[in-house]
Motif scaffolding. Structure first.
Motif, PDB file in Angstrom:
ATOM      1  N   ASP A 278     -21.182  20.399   6.132  1.00 20.88           N
ATOM      2  CA  ASP A 278     -21.377  20.757   4.725  1.00 20.88           C
ATOM      3  C   ASP A 278     -20.164  21.579   4.305  1.00 20.88           C
ATOM      4  OD1 ASP A 278     -22.193  21.570   2.215  1.00 20.88           O
ATOM      5  OD2 ASP A 278     -23.570  23.100   2.977  1.00 20.88           O
ATOM      6  N   VAL A 279     -19.195  20.924   3.715  1.00 19.69           N
ATOM      7  CA  VAL A 279     -17.926  21.569   3.391  1.00 19.69           C
ATOM      8  C   VAL A 279     -17.557  21.272   1.940  1.00 19.69           C
ATOM      9  CG1 VAL A 279     -15.453  21.654   3.901  1.00 19.69           C
ATOM     10  CG2 VAL A 279     -17.098  21.432   5.771  1.00 19.69           C
ATOM     11  N   ARG A 280     -17.194  22.321   1.223  1.00 21.13           N
ATOM     12  CA  ARG A 280     -16.638  22.115  -0.118  1.00 21.13           C
ATOM     13  C   ARG A 280     -15.126  21.979   0.014  1.00 21.13           C
ATOM     14  NH1 ARG A 280     -17.131  25.930  -5.573  1.00 21.13           N
ATOM     15  NH2 ARG A 280     -16.592  24.261  -7.035  1.00 21.13           N
ATOM     16  N   ILE A 281     -14.565  20.962  -0.618  1.00 20.29           N
ATOM     17  CA  ILE A 281     -13.124  20.740  -0.529  1.00 20.29           C
ATOM     18  C   ILE A 281     -12.439  21.175  -1.813  1.00 20.29           C
ATOM     19  CG2 ILE A 281     -11.333  18.955  -0.420  1.00 20.29           C
ATOM     20  CD1 ILE A 281     -13.035  17.461   1.551  1.00 20.29           C
ATOM     21  N   ILE A 282     -11.412  21.982  -1.651  1.00 17.31           N
ATOM     22  CA  ILE A 282     -10.493  22.306  -2.740  1.00 17.31           C
ATOM     23  C   ILE A 282      -9.131  21.788  -2.300  1.00 17.31           C
ATOM     24  CG2 ILE A 282      -9.441  24.108  -4.144  1.00 17.31           C
ATOM     25  CD1 ILE A 282     -11.855  25.854  -3.629  1.00 17.31           C
ATOM     26  N   ALA A 283      -8.578  20.867  -3.061  1.00 19.50           N
ATOM     27  CA  ALA A 283      -7.282  20.280  -2.735  1.00 19.50           C
ATOM     28  C   ALA A 283      -6.234  20.782  -3.721  1.00 19.50           C
ATOM     29  CB  ALA A 283      -7.358  18.767  -2.769  1.00 19.50           C
ATOM     30  N   ALA A 284      -4.982  20.805  -3.277  1.00 21.00           N
ATOM     31  CA  ALA A 284      -3.898  21.272  -4.135  1.00 21.00           C
ATOM     32  C   ALA A 284      -2.665  20.415  -3.914  1.00 21.00           C
ATOM     33  CB  ALA A 284      -3.580  22.739  -3.838  1.00 21.00           C
ATOM     34  N   THR A 285      -1.882  20.296  -4.969  1.00 19.26           N
ATOM     35  CA  THR A 285      -0.639  19.528  -4.864  1.00 19.26           C
ATOM     36  C   THR A 285       0.351  19.998  -5.914  1.00 19.26           C
ATOM     37  OG1 THR A 285       0.317  17.301  -4.903  1.00 19.26           O
ATOM     38  CG2 THR A 285      -1.505  17.727  -6.420  1.00 19.26           C
ATOM     39  N   ASN A 286       1.640  19.920  -5.553  1.00 19.01           N
ATOM     40  CA  ASN A 286       2.697  20.164  -6.535  1.00 19.01           C
ATOM     41  C   ASN A 286       3.336  18.851  -6.971  1.00 19.01           C
ATOM     42  OD1 ASN A 286       4.206  19.423  -4.337  1.00 19.01           O
ATOM     43  ND2 ASN A 286       5.254  21.376  -4.088  1.00 19.01           N
ATOM     44  N   ARG A 287       2.706  17.745  -6.587  1.00 20.83           N
ATOM     45  CA  ARG A 287       3.215  16.423  -6.924  1.00 20.83           C
ATOM     46  C   ARG A 287       2.311  15.782  -7.981  1.00 20.83           C
ATOM     47  NH1 ARG A 287       4.394  13.279  -1.391  1.00 20.83           N
ATOM     48  NH2 ARG A 287       5.566  11.953  -2.855  1.00 20.83           N
ATOM     49  N   ASP A 288       2.806  14.741  -8.614  1.00 22.11           N
ATOM     50  CA  ASP A 288       2.034  13.987  -9.595  1.00 22.11           C
ATOM     51  C   ASP A 288       1.135  13.009  -8.844  1.00 22.11           C
ATOM     52  OD1 ASP A 288       0.993  12.519 -11.654  1.00 22.11           O
ATOM     53  OD2 ASP A 288       2.896  11.598 -12.260  1.00 22.11           O
ATOM     54  N   LEU A 289      -0.077  13.438  -8.558  1.00 22.52           N
ATOM     55  CA  LEU A 289      -0.976  12.633  -7.741  1.00 22.52           C
ATOM     56  C   LEU A 289      -1.348  11.324  -8.441  1.00 22.52           C
ATOM     57  CD1 LEU A 289      -1.843  13.398  -4.932  1.00 22.52           C
ATOM     58  CD2 LEU A 289      -4.056  14.121  -5.816  1.00 22.52           C
ATOM     59  N   ALA A 290      -1.552  11.387  -9.751  1.00 21.20           N
ATOM     60  CA  ALA A 290      -1.864  10.160 -10.485  1.00 21.20           C
ATOM     61  C   ALA A 290      -0.695   9.178 -10.411  1.00 21.20           C
ATOM     62  CB  ALA A 290      -2.192  10.482 -11.941  1.00 21.20           C
ATOM     63  N   GLY A 291       0.531   9.711 -10.448  1.00 22.51           N
ATOM     64  CA  GLY A 291       1.707   8.863 -10.315  1.00 22.51           C
ATOM     65  C   GLY A 291       1.797   8.218  -8.951  1.00 22.51           C
ATOM     66  N   LEU A 292       1.428   8.974  -7.907  1.00 26.18           N
ATOM     67  CA  LEU A 292       1.421   8.421  -6.554  1.00 26.18           C
ATOM     68  C   LEU A 292       0.396   7.291  -6.431  1.00 26.18           C
ATOM     69  CD1 LEU A 292       1.714  11.667  -4.377  1.00 26.18           C
ATOM     70  CD2 LEU A 292       3.513  10.023  -4.941  1.00 26.18           C
ATOM     71  N   VAL A 293      -0.721   7.432  -7.145  1.00 24.47           N
ATOM     72  CA  VAL A 293      -1.725   6.365  -7.149  1.00 24.47           C
ATOM     73  C   VAL A 293      -1.145   5.105  -7.782  1.00 24.47           C
ATOM     74  CG1 VAL A 293      -3.951   5.638  -8.102  1.00 24.47           C
ATOM     75  CG2 VAL A 293      -3.698   7.942  -7.143  1.00 24.47           C
ATOM     76  N   ARG A 294      -0.462   5.265  -8.906  1.00 25.52           N
ATOM     77  CA  ARG A 294       0.130   4.110  -9.582  1.00 25.52           C
ATOM     78  C   ARG A 294       1.192   3.435  -8.722  1.00 25.52           C
ATOM     79  NH1 ARG A 294      -0.234   7.752 -13.982  1.00 25.52           N
ATOM     80  NH2 ARG A 294       1.964   8.359 -13.706  1.00 25.52           N
ATOM     81  N   GLU A 295       1.888   4.233  -7.906  1.00 22.55           N
ATOM     82  CA  GLU A 295       2.928   3.679  -7.038  1.00 22.55           C
ATOM     83  C   GLU A 295       2.358   3.103  -5.748  1.00 22.55           C
ATOM     84  OE1 GLU A 295       5.627   6.867  -6.350  1.00 22.55           O
ATOM     85  OE2 GLU A 295       6.102   7.147  -8.469  1.00 22.55           O
ATOM     86  N   GLY A 296       1.056   3.230  -5.549  1.00 26.15           N
ATOM     87  CA  GLY A 296       0.431   2.719  -4.347  1.00 26.15           C
ATOM     88  C   GLY A 296       0.608   3.605  -3.133  1.00 26.15           C
ATOM     89  N   LYS A 297       1.023   4.874  -3.332  1.00 25.93           N
ATOM     90  CA  LYS A 297       1.252   5.796  -2.222  1.00 25.93           C
ATOM     91  C   LYS A 297       0.051   6.706  -1.953  1.00 25.93           C
ATOM     92  CE  LYS A 297       6.246   5.883  -3.066  1.00 25.93           C
ATOM     93  NZ  LYS A 297       7.420   6.732  -3.433  1.00 25.93           N
ATOM     94  N   PHE A 298      -0.942   6.652  -2.831  1.00 24.06           N
ATOM     95  CA  PHE A 298      -2.137   7.469  -2.631  1.00 24.06           C
ATOM     96  C   PHE A 298      -3.333   6.650  -3.089  1.00 24.06           C
ATOM     97  CE2 PHE A 298      -5.130  10.961  -3.046  1.00 24.06           C
ATOM     98  CZ  PHE A 298      -4.726  11.821  -2.054  1.00 24.06           C
ATOM     99  N   ARG A 299      -4.391   6.653  -2.287  1.00 23.58           N
ATOM    100  CA  ARG A 299      -5.563   5.824  -2.571  1.00 23.58           C
ATOM    101  C   ARG A 299      -6.240   6.273  -3.865  1.00 23.58           C
ATOM    102  NH1 ARG A 299      -7.702   2.784   1.750  1.00 23.58           N
ATOM    103  NH2 ARG A 299      -9.654   2.757   0.565  1.00 23.58           N
ATOM    104  N   ASP A 300      -6.546   5.302  -4.717  1.00 24.00           N
ATOM    105  CA  ASP A 300      -7.191   5.667  -5.972  1.00 24.00           C
ATOM    106  C   ASP A 300      -8.618   6.151  -5.756  1.00 24.00           C
ATOM    107  OD1 ASP A 300      -8.150   3.208  -5.205  1.00 24.00           O
ATOM    108  OD2 ASP A 300      -7.912   2.246  -7.163  1.00 24.00           O
ATOM    109  N   ASP A 301      -9.349   5.571  -4.765  1.00 28.56           N
ATOM    110  CA  ASP A 301     -10.721   6.015  -4.533  1.00 28.56           C
ATOM    111  C   ASP A 301     -10.758   7.452  -4.005  1.00 28.56           C
ATOM    112  OD1 ASP A 301      -9.545   5.213  -2.174  1.00 28.56           O
ATOM    113  OD2 ASP A 301     -11.147   3.837  -1.568  1.00 28.56           O
ATOM    114  N   LEU A 302      -9.784   7.824  -3.181  1.00 32.24           N
ATOM    115  CA  LEU A 302      -9.714   9.208  -2.712  1.00 32.24           C
ATOM    116  C   LEU A 302      -9.323  10.138  -3.863  1.00 32.24           C
ATOM    117  CD1 LEU A 302      -9.777  11.371  -0.536  1.00 32.24           C
ATOM    118  CD2 LEU A 302      -7.427  10.746   0.086  1.00 32.24           C
ATOM    119  N   TYR A 303      -8.405   9.681  -4.697  1.00 33.40           N
ATOM    120  CA  TYR A 303      -7.986  10.485  -5.855  1.00 33.40           C
ATOM    121  C   TYR A 303      -9.182  10.815  -6.742  1.00 33.40           C
ATOM    122  CZ  TYR A 303      -5.836  11.621 -10.355  1.00 33.40           C
ATOM    123  OH  TYR A 303      -5.500  12.227 -11.534  1.00 33.40           O
ATOM    124  N   TYR A 304     -10.040   9.827  -7.014  1.00 27.29           N
ATOM    125  CA  TYR A 304     -11.199  10.074  -7.873  1.00 27.29           C
ATOM    126  C   TYR A 304     -12.209  10.986  -7.186  1.00 27.29           C
ATOM    127  CZ  TYR A 304      -9.194   6.308 -10.625  1.00 27.29           C
ATOM    128  OH  TYR A 304      -8.342   5.545 -11.366  1.00 27.29           O
TER     129      TYR A 304
END
Length: 466
Positions: A278-304
């Motif tokens: 039972d873990v609450r996740i707080i994620a952080a990034t200094n990158r454009d995560l939505a942009g990485l999704v569009r480029e295919g470098k980050f999974r869209d289902d994980l992003y959502y």
């Protein structure tokens, strides 16, 4: 527009009180203005009130007391708190007590009109704010958040609203904007506060090692696995896992993280059975995560899955008005162990701090102030105490014409003259707001008045010194 609404305005500053009351009357509201909170409470007991606008810091009775008293006999009346001091503690306290909104002075007329309309339309929203009443357990964590800019106030309010829940939070912002500090603040004000807060930097370790760290491993899973080891998910069980630099997570680990978030169970490397977590996740990034999704470098289902609640931390350039507050905050922090006292900043020094671009954001500012305290030989930080990059930085905008008293003369000045000029500059920067000026100077208002009297400065006529 709800022109028949009854509004009470409470502020011990006569000018601010009447300006606000008159602006609302022009909108068609029925407004009564009070200098004293007790009188307003007595009036509220006698007549139905649709909205209360109250300053926080007042003489006999502060705004939070007004808020509490109104909640006793009129719990559905929305309360909007107004203050010259914007802070995370203030925002949390306001929301925790059931305030509808929290605004920092000076505010624009259109801004207050919009808030008034919204609060009148949603008066019953105060019941939803009950989740903000969690008792703060770690005020030191909150007190590190400094700033009264509109951008930071929005961050504070989002933190207040999200802390009591269990939704995943995605923090976005440049390096040095305080993402881990915000993550800790969410955790320490949540029901999970007594459980672990476990941070992990997804960019700091090779993928194979990061997998073992996050999910653990069984004995014999690899050449160095001489015994079983629980992963960070198991260690954080019941608490919060902070995944920093989530945008650097490799494709294979993205799949495994998604599975853990979906199933709420983790399987160690080399293991055959799963462990419920039972873990609450707080994620952080200094990158454009939505942009990485569009480029295919980050999974869209994980992003959502991660982007349930998104909080964007402003860069220091976007909250430039907070630089004096932050600079003095760090000055107090690092003068505690200094061999000599440093009282403040010369006007020229503060001007350099405010015009620099700050690519490293608040972290870079803190390092610059720590360095300045170490190098300073006098009661004030001078330009030469700052790093060369800050001293020689180009202005981000066209420089305003210097005021007559801004530059120091070539001859040496007395300490009194330096203090006088610095006081005048602070009063200008705060537009004559004595409460904010005292806070920046690190003194109370009584001392501010004594200093002004000593230097012949009329605090009611600061514009004469411009």
């Amino acid at each position: 527009m709800q022109t028949s609404a009854k509004i009470l305005v409470i502020d011990d500053d006569a000018v601010a009180r009447e300006l606000l009351a008159e602006a609302l009357r022009k909108e068609g509201y029925e407004v009564e203005a009070f200098a004293d909170g007790a009188e307003a409470i007595e009036r509220g007991r006698k007549v139905p009130v649709d909205l209360v606008l109250t300053d926080i810091r007042m003489g006999a009775m502060d705004g939070l007391t007004v808020l509490r008293e109104f909640k006793k006999f009129s719990p559905d009346t929305p309360i909007v708190l107004l203050t010259a001091f914007g802070s995370l503690e203030g925002a949390i306290e306001a929301m925790k007590q059931g305030a509808y909104d929290y605004l920092a002075k000076p505010f624009k007329k259109e801004e207050i009109k919009l808030v008034v309309r919204r609060s009148l339309e949603h008066g019953r929203l105060v019941r939803e704010n009950a989740r903000y009443r969690a008792e703060l357990r770690d005020r030191e964590e909150w007190s590190q958040m400094v700033g009264s800019s509109p951008a930071m106030l929005e961050v504070y309010k989002l933190v207040a609203r999200v802390s009591e829940g269990r939704s995943t939070v995605l923090l976005e912002g440049e390096s040095g904007t305080g993402k881990e500090l915000i993550a800790k603040a969410i955790h320490t004000n949540s029901p999970r506060r007594d459980k672990p807060f476990v941070p992990v930097n997804c960019a700091a370790l090779p993928e194979a090692l990061l997998e073992s760290e996050m999910f653990g491993y069984e004995k014999g899973a690899h050449s160095t696995a001489t015994s079983a080891k629980p992963g960070l998910f198991e260690i954080a069980n019941g608490g919060t896992l902070f995944l920093d630099e989530i945008g650097d997570l490799g494709a294979a680990l993205q799949v495994k993280l998604l599975r853990v978030m979906q199933d709420q169970e983790v399987r160690r490397v080399g293991g055959t059975s799963s462990v419920k977590v039972d873990v609450r996740i707080i994620a952080a990034t200094n990158r454009d995560l939505a942009g990485l999704v569009r480029e295919g470098k980050f999974r869209d289902d994980l992003y959502y899955r991660l982007n349930v609640v998104r909080i964007v931390l402003p860069s220091l350039a976007e909250r430039r008005e907070d630089i004096p507050l932050l600079a003095h905050h760090f000055l107090r922090k690092y003068t505690g162990g200094a061999a000599h006292p440093v009282k403040g900043f010369l006007p020229e020094t503060m001007a350099l701090l405010q015009r620099y671009r700050w690519p490293g954001n608040v972290r870079e500012l803190e390092n610059a102030i720590e360095r300045a305290v170490s190098l300073s030989h006098g009661p004030f930080v001078v330009p030469d105490d700052l790093p060369e990059a800050i001293r020689h930085a180009d202005s981000i905008q066209e420089e305003k014409p210097a005021s007559k008293d801004a530059p120091l003369e070539e001859e040496l000045l007395t300490l009194d003259e330096v203090e006088k000029r610095h006081l005048i500059r602070v009063l200008k920067e705060t537009k004559g707001n004595k409460v904010r000026a005292a806070k920046i100077l690190g003194i109370d208002r009584r001392t501010l008045y004594r200093m002004a009297e000593r230097f012949g400065i009329d605090l009611g006529e600061e514009s004469d010194h411009r």
